[in-house]
Design a protein around this motif. Structure first.
Motif, PDB file in Angstrom:
ATOM      1  N   SER A  20      27.426 -16.835  36.022  1.00  0.00           N
ATOM      2  CA  SER A  20      27.837 -16.666  34.648  1.00  0.00           C
ATOM      3  C   SER A  20      27.557 -15.351  34.241  1.00  0.00           C
ATOM      4  O   SER A  20      26.472 -14.583  34.415  1.00  0.00           O
ATOM      5  CB  SER A  20      27.375 -17.709  33.742  1.00  0.00           C
ATOM      6  OG  SER A  20      27.505 -17.450  32.280  1.00  0.00           O
ATOM      7  N   LEU A  21      28.687 -14.583  33.690  1.00  0.00           N
ATOM      8  CA  LEU A  21      28.274 -13.077  33.221  1.00  0.00           C
ATOM      9  C   LEU A  21      27.999 -13.160  31.590  1.00  0.00           C
ATOM     10  O   LEU A  21      27.987 -11.968  31.221  1.00  0.00           O
ATOM     11  CB  LEU A  21      29.651 -12.427  33.610  1.00  0.00           C
ATOM     12  CG  LEU A  21      30.039 -12.213  35.143  1.00  0.00           C
ATOM     13  CD1 LEU A  21      31.215 -11.751  35.190  1.00  0.00           C
ATOM     14  CD2 LEU A  21      28.988 -11.681  35.702  1.00  0.00           C
ATOM     15  N   MET A  22      27.953 -14.331  31.117  1.00  0.00           N
ATOM     16  CA  MET A  22      27.584 -14.273  29.617  1.00  0.00           C
ATOM     17  C   MET A  22      26.124 -13.612  29.386  1.00  0.00           C
ATOM     18  O   MET A  22      26.177 -12.670  28.145  1.00  0.00           O
ATOM     19  CB  MET A  22      27.529 -15.911  29.120  1.00  0.00           C
ATOM     20  CG  MET A  22      28.894 -16.346  28.989  1.00  0.00           C
ATOM     21  SD  MET A  22      30.026 -15.436  27.839  1.00  0.00           S
ATOM     22  CE  MET A  22      29.157 -15.224  26.286  1.00  0.00           C
ATOM     23  N   ASN A  23      25.142 -13.560  30.150  1.00  0.00           N
ATOM     24  CA  ASN A  23      24.036 -12.809  30.015  1.00  0.00           C
ATOM     25  C   ASN A  23      24.243 -11.376  29.807  1.00  0.00           C
ATOM     26  O   ASN A  23      23.736 -10.461  28.902  1.00  0.00           O
ATOM     27  CB  ASN A  23      23.006 -13.040  30.961  1.00  0.00           C
ATOM     28  CG  ASN A  23      22.460 -14.674  31.127  1.00  0.00           C
ATOM     29  OD1 ASN A  23      22.726 -15.371  29.821  1.00  0.00           O
ATOM     30  ND2 ASN A  23      22.207 -14.997  32.014  1.00  0.00           N
ATOM     31  N   LYS A  24      25.134 -10.994  31.059  1.00  0.00           N
ATOM     32  CA  LYS A  24      25.342  -9.483  30.741  1.00  0.00           C
ATOM     33  C   LYS A  24      26.324  -8.964  29.530  1.00  0.00           C
ATOM     34  O   LYS A  24      25.897  -8.101  29.137  1.00  0.00           O
ATOM     35  CB  LYS A  24      26.065  -8.997  32.231  1.00  0.00           C
ATOM     36  CG  LYS A  24      25.278  -9.160  33.230  1.00  0.00           C
ATOM     37  CD  LYS A  24      25.957  -8.398  34.505  1.00  0.00           C
ATOM     38  CE  LYS A  24      25.037  -8.346  35.483  1.00  0.00           C
ATOM     39  NZ  LYS A  24      24.220  -7.211  35.946  1.00  0.00           N
ATOM     40  N   ILE A  25      27.245  -9.913  29.336  1.00  0.00           N
ATOM     41  CA  ILE A  25      28.130  -9.558  27.920  1.00  0.00           C
ATOM     42  C   ILE A  25      26.966  -9.527  26.762  1.00  0.00           C
ATOM     43  O   ILE A  25      27.194  -8.695  25.800  1.00  0.00           O
ATOM     44  CB  ILE A  25      29.156 -10.706  27.889  1.00  0.00           C
ATOM     45  CG1 ILE A  25      30.026 -10.530  29.086  1.00  0.00           C
ATOM     46  CG2 ILE A  25      29.831 -10.554  26.596  1.00  0.00           C
ATOM     47  CD1 ILE A  25      31.085 -11.575  29.052  1.00  0.00           C
ATOM     48  N   GLU A  27      24.076  -8.757  26.789  1.00  0.00           N
ATOM     49  CA  GLU A  27      23.096  -7.459  26.770  1.00  0.00           C
ATOM     50  C   GLU A  27      23.808  -6.449  26.459  1.00  0.00           C
ATOM     51  O   GLU A  27      23.329  -5.403  25.613  1.00  0.00           O
ATOM     52  CB  GLU A  27      22.645  -7.419  28.304  1.00  0.00           C
ATOM     53  CG  GLU A  27      21.500  -8.382  28.644  1.00  0.00           C
ATOM     54  CD  GLU A  27      21.356  -8.162  30.306  1.00  0.00           C
ATOM     55  OE1 GLU A  27      21.754  -7.405  30.924  1.00  0.00           O
ATOM     56  OE2 GLU A  27      20.583  -9.137  30.727  1.00  0.00           O
ATOM     57  N   MET A  28      24.983  -6.335  26.634  1.00  0.00           N
ATOM     58  CA  MET A  28      25.875  -5.050  26.339  1.00  0.00           C
ATOM     59  C   MET A  28      26.275  -5.259  24.782  1.00  0.00           C
ATOM     60  O   MET A  28      26.908  -4.309  24.124  1.00  0.00           O
ATOM     61  CB  MET A  28      27.194  -5.000  27.133  1.00  0.00           C
ATOM     62  CG  MET A  28      26.852  -4.615  28.544  1.00  0.00           C
ATOM     63  SD  MET A  28      28.242  -4.543  29.678  1.00  0.00           S
ATOM     64  CE  MET A  28      29.025  -5.762  29.557  1.00  0.00           C
ATOM     65  N   GLY A  29      26.003  -6.504  24.034  1.00  0.00           N
ATOM     66  CA  GLY A  29      26.387  -6.461  22.798  1.00  0.00           C
ATOM     67  C   GLY A  29      27.777  -6.810  22.397  1.00  0.00           C
ATOM     68  O   GLY A  29      28.426  -6.335  21.431  1.00  0.00           O
ATOM     69  N   LEU A  30      28.554  -7.224  23.565  1.00  0.00           N
ATOM     70  CA  LEU A  30      29.927  -7.795  23.154  1.00  0.00           C
ATOM     71  C   LEU A  30      30.222  -8.895  23.246  1.00  0.00           C
ATOM     72  O   LEU A  30      31.554  -9.514  23.327  1.00  0.00           O
ATOM     73  CB  LEU A  30      30.578  -7.072  24.598  1.00  0.00           C
ATOM     74  CG  LEU A  30      30.408  -5.570  24.996  1.00  0.00           C
ATOM     75  CD1 LEU A  30      30.927  -5.146  26.149  1.00  0.00           C
ATOM     76  CD2 LEU A  30      31.130  -4.748  23.725  1.00  0.00           C
TER      77      LEU A  30
END
Length: 161
Positions: A20-25, A27-30
């Motif tokens: 899941s890439l939700m954590n990275k999203i 973190e980037m504030g997106l």
């Protein structure tokens, strides 16, 4: 089956194992932008999306076709203005090209020109550049005014209603 596709069990397992890439999203504030994009995308996939305003679409195209030539040139004055501007753009481009061509030709025979070399080469290039600057400016004016008449007519129609 996944959305109308028949996939083998190994392919399905690989899809399930994707991280899941939700954590990275996050973190980037997106997160909010992603959620808005996802909603728009899902609306598009279900046929509930809306196009941009003033976009050419299947509903407006027949209306434009009915107007025909009048859509681009609503009056004789508009037509004359745009043709005059286009004429001067073409003339200044042509003159600039002539200056560059003739100056380049003379530069090939610089020794024979003697003291006229600078006048016939360098100043010819300057003349070409000036013509190109003028025609570029005229093109900007033409582009800016391309839809000015349409906007004014829309405002006038709204005021009448």
């Amino acid at each position: 089956r996944v959305r109308g596709l028949s996939l083998e069990a190994s392919e399905l397992q690989r899809i399930k194992n994707l991280p899941s890439l939700m954590n990275k999203i996050d973190e980037m504030g997106l997160s909010e932008e992603y959620a808005a994009y996802r909603e728009r995308y899902l609306a598009w996939r279900t046929g509930a999306a809306e196009g941009a305003k003033s976009d050419l679409n299947a509903v407006d195209l027949p209306k434009i076709r009915q107007k025909g030539f009048g859509f681009w040139y609503p009056s004789m004055e508009v037509w004359q203005w745009r043709r005059t501007l286009s004429y001067w753009i073409a003339v200044t481009f042509f003159e600039g090209s002539l200056f560059f061509t003739i100056s380049s030709f003379f530069y090939c025979y610089a020794e024979e020109l003697g003291r006229l070399k600078a006048a016939l080469t360098t100043w010819g290039y300057v003349g070409g550049k000036i013509n190109f600057i003028i025609c570029t400016y005229l093109m900007c004016i033409e582009t800016i005014n391309l839809t000015a008449d349409h906007d004014n007519r829309k405002k006038a129609i709204k005021k009448r209603k």
